[in-house]
Scaffold this motif. Structure first.
Motif, PDB file in Angstrom:
ATOM      1  N   ALA A 145       4.452  21.284  24.663  1.00 21.96           N
ATOM      2  CA  ALA A 145       5.670  21.835  25.265  1.00 21.96           C
ATOM      3  C   ALA A 145       6.115  20.914  26.399  1.00 21.96           C
ATOM      4  O   ALA A 145       6.563  21.381  27.454  1.00 21.96           O
ATOM      5  CB  ALA A 145       5.426  23.244  25.763  1.00 21.96           C
ATOM      6  N   CYS A 146       6.004  19.617  26.174  1.00 20.27           N
ATOM      7  CA  CYS A 146       6.297  18.635  27.221  1.00 20.27           C
ATOM      8  C   CYS A 146       7.798  18.467  27.429  1.00 20.27           C
ATOM      9  O   CYS A 146       8.595  18.652  26.506  1.00 20.27           O
ATOM     10  CB  CYS A 146       5.684  17.288  26.851  1.00 20.27           C
ATOM     11  SG  CYS A 146       3.895  17.297  26.692  1.00 20.27           S
TER      12      CYS A 146
ATOM     13  N   LYS B 238       0.652  10.725  28.154  1.00 19.60           N
ATOM     14  CA  LYS B 238      -0.527  10.944  28.979  1.00 19.60           C
ATOM     15  C   LYS B 238      -1.283  12.147  28.447  1.00 19.60           C
ATOM     16  O   LYS B 238      -0.776  12.908  27.621  1.00 19.60           O
ATOM     17  CB  LYS B 238      -0.131  11.161  30.443  1.00 19.60           C
ATOM     18  CG  LYS B 238       0.560   9.962  31.075  1.00 19.60           C
ATOM     19  CD  LYS B 238       0.916  10.236  32.527  1.00 19.60           C
ATOM     20  CE  LYS B 238       1.601   9.023  33.151  1.00 19.60           C
ATOM     21  NZ  LYS B 238       1.980   9.269  34.565  1.00 19.60           N
ATOM     22  N   LYS B 239      -2.509  12.333  28.947  1.00 18.53           N
ATOM     23  CA  LYS B 239      -3.355  13.410  28.440  1.00 18.53           C
ATOM     24  C   LYS B 239      -2.874  14.793  28.860  1.00 18.53           C
ATOM     25  O   LYS B 239      -3.430  15.797  28.416  1.00 18.53           O
ATOM     26  CB  LYS B 239      -4.801  13.190  28.877  1.00 18.53           C
ATOM     27  CG  LYS B 239      -5.458  12.001  28.176  1.00 18.53           C
ATOM     28  CD  LYS B 239      -6.941  11.903  28.454  1.00 18.53           C
ATOM     29  CE  LYS B 239      -7.568  10.762  27.670  1.00 18.53           C
ATOM     30  NZ  LYS B 239      -9.017  10.628  27.909  1.00 18.53           N
TER      31      LYS B 239
ATOM     32  N   ALA C 291      -5.076  15.049  22.041  1.00 16.24           N
ATOM     33  CA  ALA C 291      -5.791  15.316  20.790  1.00 16.24           C
ATOM     34  C   ALA C 291      -5.671  14.162  19.802  1.00 16.24           C
ATOM     35  O   ALA C 291      -6.095  14.295  18.650  1.00 16.24           O
ATOM     36  CB  ALA C 291      -5.269  16.593  20.149  1.00 16.24           C
ATOM     37  N   LYS C 292      -5.086  13.014  20.232  1.00 12.50           N
ATOM     38  CA  LYS C 292      -4.879  11.842  19.373  1.00 12.50           C
ATOM     39  C   LYS C 292      -4.047  12.214  18.148  1.00 12.50           C
ATOM     40  O   LYS C 292      -4.340  11.830  17.021  1.00 12.50           O
ATOM     41  CB  LYS C 292      -6.209  11.214  18.962  1.00 12.50           C
ATOM     42  CG  LYS C 292      -7.020  10.668  20.123  1.00 12.50           C
ATOM     43  CD  LYS C 292      -8.296   9.998  19.670  1.00 12.50           C
ATOM     44  CE  LYS C 292      -9.093   9.449  20.850  1.00 12.50           C
ATOM     45  NZ  LYS C 292     -10.342   8.791  20.417  1.00 12.50           N
ATOM     46  N   ARG C 293      -2.978  12.953  18.426  1.00 12.55           N
ATOM     47  CA  ARG C 293      -2.043  13.351  17.378  1.00 12.55           C
ATOM     48  C   ARG C 293      -0.643  12.917  17.793  1.00 12.55           C
ATOM     49  O   ARG C 293      -0.305  12.909  18.971  1.00 12.55           O
ATOM     50  CB  ARG C 293      -2.054  14.869  17.170  1.00 12.55           C
ATOM     51  CG  ARG C 293      -3.426  15.454  16.902  1.00 12.55           C
ATOM     52  CD  ARG C 293      -3.364  16.971  16.865  1.00 12.55           C
ATOM     53  NE  ARG C 293      -2.708  17.446  15.662  1.00 12.55           N
ATOM     54  CZ  ARG C 293      -3.349  17.765  14.531  1.00 12.55           C
ATOM     55  NH1 ARG C 293      -4.666  17.649  14.466  1.00 12.55           N
ATOM     56  NH2 ARG C 293      -2.697  18.193  13.481  1.00 12.55           N
TER      57      ARG C 293
ATOM     58  N   ARG D 290      13.093  11.951  24.930  1.00 18.16           N
ATOM     59  CA  ARG D 290      12.066  11.796  25.970  1.00 18.16           C
ATOM     60  C   ARG D 290      10.727  11.383  25.384  1.00 18.16           C
ATOM     61  O   ARG D 290       9.975  10.618  25.980  1.00 18.16           O
ATOM     62  CB  ARG D 290      11.920  13.109  26.745  1.00 18.16           C
ATOM     63  CG  ARG D 290      13.125  13.473  27.593  1.00 18.16           C
ATOM     64  CD  ARG D 290      12.830  14.698  28.435  1.00 18.16           C
ATOM     65  NE  ARG D 290      12.585  15.884  27.623  1.00 18.16           N
ATOM     66  CZ  ARG D 290      13.540  16.719  27.207  1.00 18.16           C
ATOM     67  NH1 ARG D 290      14.794  16.489  27.544  1.00 18.16           N
ATOM     68  NH2 ARG D 290      13.248  17.775  26.474  1.00 18.16           N
ATOM     69  N   CYS D 291      10.373  11.891  24.224  1.00 19.28           N
ATOM     70  CA  CYS D 291       9.056  11.667  23.622  1.00 19.28           C
ATOM     71  C   CYS D 291       8.882  10.221  23.180  1.00 19.28           C
ATOM     72  O   CYS D 291       9.770   9.625  22.557  1.00 19.28           O
ATOM     73  CB  CYS D 291       8.871  12.599  22.425  1.00 19.28           C
ATOM     74  SG  CYS D 291       7.281  12.408  21.590  1.00 19.28           S
ATOM     75  N   THR D 292       7.721   9.648  23.497  1.00 16.75           N
ATOM     76  CA  THR D 292       7.366   8.303  23.014  1.00 16.75           C
ATOM     77  C   THR D 292       6.109   8.350  22.147  1.00 16.75           C
ATOM     78  O   THR D 292       5.449   7.332  21.949  1.00 16.75           O
ATOM     79  CB  THR D 292       7.134   7.350  24.202  1.00 16.75           C
ATOM     80  OG1 THR D 292       6.086   7.867  25.035  1.00 16.75           O
ATOM     81  CG2 THR D 292       8.398   7.183  25.020  1.00 16.75           C
ATOM     82  N   ASN D 293       5.792   9.526  21.631  1.00 19.93           N
ATOM     83  CA  ASN D 293       4.566   9.718  20.854  1.00 19.93           C
ATOM     84  C   ASN D 293       4.888  10.011  19.391  1.00 19.93           C
ATOM     85  O   ASN D 293       4.311  10.899  18.776  1.00 19.93           O
ATOM     86  CB  ASN D 293       3.734  10.866  21.460  1.00 19.93           C
ATOM     87  CG  ASN D 293       2.360  10.987  20.832  1.00 19.93           C
ATOM     88  OD1 ASN D 293       1.761  10.002  20.430  1.00 19.93           O
ATOM     89  ND2 ASN D 293       1.865  12.214  20.723  1.00 19.93           N
TER      90      ASN D 293
END
Length: 275
Positions: free
Chosen positions: A51-52, A58-59, A66-68, A93-96
């Protein structure tokens, strides 16, 4: 932290009754249940995303920790996968979401700076620490087939095998991308990480430090790190070029400075391991 981790291949659970240690293969193999599992969101073991409202790098981000990769079906606030694929994020915003959206760096293949190492992998543009470089891809084969091919690759002192799970190995020898040309270093400027993307384990290559444009990229093959658990036994192996004093003294340019490390082309049949 440096010990190799290896897990069985993920198979969505399919059983009667709620997920628990007795019925659920996900729980038994230390996986979260996903939207592909029979109980889905109804499972107590279901991974619900993050819910970022930040970059998810970052963790503090549940997915990153969770490396997802963030999943747009689950992560409703970070904006994952909203920017077009095959380019760096601009508005979201997300870079994952790098592997799923193929947001890799511009890479070049040229003669390695290491004598007699053959080809090497270079970045065209500068990279920041933590930047996604590219996914390590190839043919997915069984561990048994990898052992057979490894004996053949040993004879030519070249191997592109990479452990994916206790069941499968990625072989980039015939089917791969530019990442297979990244050479080994005991003090690398990149690192590999196993990332879960939509239920699948995939191998990402990331920048370990700030890297200047047109620098050669290296990562630690971790040949000498053994693995021994109830799933698989793989002893550590020191291949010939690791003990070669000439190779051990080679220099690689990293972030404007110089570091020494034992670097060479991907020799040996032992499979590369990720953290």
């Amino acid at each position: 932290v440096q010990d190799a981790e290896i897990h069985p291949a993920f198979i969505p659970c399919d059983h009667e009754g709620p997920c628990n240690e007795e019925t659920c293969s996900c729980v038994q193999n230390a996986f979260f249940c996903t939207k592909h599992c029979v109980w889905g969101e109804r499972s107590r073991n279901f991974f619900r995303g993050c819910a970022c409202k930040g970059p998810c790098n970052k963790k503090s981000c549940a997915c990153f920790a969770a490396k997802r990769e963030c999943d747009p079906d689950l992560c409703r606030t970070c904006g994952a996968c909203t920017d077009p694929p095959q380019q760096r994020v601009t508005t979201q915003r997300c870079t994952n979401d790098n592997l799923s959206m193929r947001r890799h760096a511009h890479l070049l293949v040229a003669e390695s700076s290491i004598p007699d190492a053959g080809w090497g992998l270079f970045t065209k543009h500068a990279l920041k620490r933590g930047d996604f470089v590219q996914e390590y891809v190839g043919e997915v084969i069984s561990q048994e087939e990898a052992e057979r091919r490894g004996r053949i690759y040993d004879k030519v002192n070249r191997s592109y095998l990479f452990n994916l799970s206790s069941d499968y190995v990625v072989d980039a020898s015939r089917k791969g991308n530019k990442t297979k040309y990244a050479n080994h270093s005991s003090k690398p400027n990149c690192f590999t990480k196993m990332v879960t993307v939509n239920g699948d384990s995939r191998i990402g290559l990331f920048a370990k430090c700030d890297i200047e444009a047109q620098s050669e990229l290296f990562f630690d093959y971790r040949y000498d790190v053994g693995m021994e658990n109830e799933l698989i036994v793989k002893p550590g192996q020191t291949v010939a070029w690791m003990n070669d004093p000439e190779m051990a003294g080679k220099i690689s340019k990293i972030s404007g400075g110089k570091q020494t490390g034992s670097e060479a082309a991907g020799g040996g049949g032992k499979k590369k391991s990720s953290k």
